[in-house]
Design a protein around this motif. Sequence first.
Motif, PDB file in Angstrom:
ATOM      1  N   ILE A   1       0.870  -1.173   0.000  1.00  0.00           N
ATOM      2  CA  ILE A   1       0.000   0.000   0.000  1.00  0.00           C
ATOM      3  C   ILE A   1       0.904   1.219   0.000  1.00  0.00           C
ATOM      4  O   ILE A   1       1.758   1.370   0.879  1.00  0.00           O
ATOM      5  CB  ILE A   1      -0.916   0.010   1.231  1.00  0.00           C
ATOM      6  CG1 ILE A   1      -1.804  -1.232   1.233  1.00  0.00           C
ATOM      7  CG2 ILE A   1      -1.742   1.288   1.264  1.00  0.00           C
ATOM      8  CD1 ILE A   1      -2.614  -1.402   2.493  1.00  0.00           C
ATOM      9  N   LYS A   2       0.771   2.057  -1.011  1.00  0.00           N
ATOM     10  CA  LYS A   2       1.529   3.312  -1.107  1.00  0.00           C
ATOM     11  C   LYS A   2       0.506   4.436  -1.197  1.00  0.00           C
ATOM     12  O   LYS A   2      -0.227   4.518  -2.175  1.00  0.00           O
ATOM     13  CB  LYS A   2       2.441   3.308  -2.332  1.00  0.00           C
ATOM     14  CG  LYS A   2       3.597   2.348  -2.215  1.00  0.00           C
ATOM     15  CD  LYS A   2       4.575   2.564  -3.338  1.00  0.00           C
ATOM     16  CE  LYS A   2       5.757   1.614  -3.152  1.00  0.00           C
ATOM     17  NZ  LYS A   2       6.726   1.752  -4.229  1.00  0.00           N
ATOM     18  N   ASP A   3       0.497   5.258  -0.163  1.00  0.00           N
ATOM     19  CA  ASP A   3      -0.502   6.321  -0.053  1.00  0.00           C
ATOM     20  C   ASP A   3      -1.889   5.675  -0.126  1.00  0.00           C
ATOM     21  O   ASP A   3      -2.222   4.851   0.695  1.00  0.00           O
ATOM     22  CB  ASP A   3      -0.290   7.407  -1.107  1.00  0.00           C
ATOM     23  CG  ASP A   3       1.090   8.061  -0.970  1.00  0.00           C
ATOM     24  OD1 ASP A   3       1.512   8.285   0.185  1.00  0.00           O
ATOM     25  OD2 ASP A   3       1.720   8.336  -2.003  1.00  0.00           O
ATOM     26  N   ASP A   4      -2.673   5.989  -1.125  1.00  0.00           N
ATOM     27  CA  ASP A   4      -3.999   5.378  -1.256  1.00  0.00           C
ATOM     28  C   ASP A   4      -4.057   4.435  -2.460  1.00  0.00           C
ATOM     29  O   ASP A   4      -5.091   4.242  -3.074  1.00  0.00           O
ATOM     30  CB  ASP A   4      -5.080   6.454  -1.362  1.00  0.00           C
ATOM     31  CG  ASP A   4      -4.906   7.338  -2.591  1.00  0.00           C
ATOM     32  OD1 ASP A   4      -3.814   7.314  -3.193  1.00  0.00           O
ATOM     33  OD2 ASP A   4      -5.858   8.050  -2.942  1.00  0.00           O
ATOM     34  N   THR A   5      -2.912   3.832  -2.779  1.00  0.00           N
ATOM     35  CA  THR A   5      -2.801   2.971  -3.954  1.00  0.00           C
ATOM     36  C   THR A   5      -2.381   1.567  -3.560  1.00  0.00           C
ATOM     37  O   THR A   5      -1.520   1.391  -2.703  1.00  0.00           O
ATOM     38  CB  THR A   5      -1.747   3.561  -4.929  1.00  0.00           C
ATOM     39  OG1 THR A   5      -2.109   4.892  -5.243  1.00  0.00           O
ATOM     40  CG2 THR A   5      -1.645   2.742  -6.191  1.00  0.00           C
ATOM     41  N   ILE A   6      -2.983   0.574  -4.166  1.00  0.00           N
ATOM     42  CA  ILE A   6      -2.576  -0.823  -3.992  1.00  0.00           C
ATOM     43  C   ILE A   6      -1.610  -1.153  -5.122  1.00  0.00           C
ATOM     44  O   ILE A   6      -1.929  -0.949  -6.295  1.00  0.00           O
ATOM     45  CB  ILE A   6      -3.778  -1.780  -4.042  1.00  0.00           C
ATOM     46  CG1 ILE A   6      -4.732  -1.489  -2.893  1.00  0.00           C
ATOM     47  CG2 ILE A   6      -3.313  -3.231  -3.999  1.00  0.00           C
ATOM     48  CD1 ILE A   6      -6.046  -2.246  -2.993  1.00  0.00           C
TER      49      ILE A   6
END
Length: 80
Positions: A37-42
């Motif tokens: 999970i990076k920021d609000d990204t999968i």
Amino acid sequence: MEQVAVKAWGNSQGIRIPKAILEKLNIKVSDTLQIEIKDDTIVLKKTFKHKSFEERVAEYNGEISVCAYDWGEPVGKEML
């Protein structure tokens, strides 16, 4: 960019990855993916898989060449 829906899968949820994307990334059934999970990204990444001996031999058409390697002159207490 494609969209996919989150669907129930037993007690979990899952998505289906379109065939074109799987083929482009050479992802096959039972491959392992790393999820981050990076920021609000999968982010899904294909993990490194060691090749079996048979897979490695197949890459060389079943032929393995053995060559001598010159390690140079002894410089210490190497056994000859």
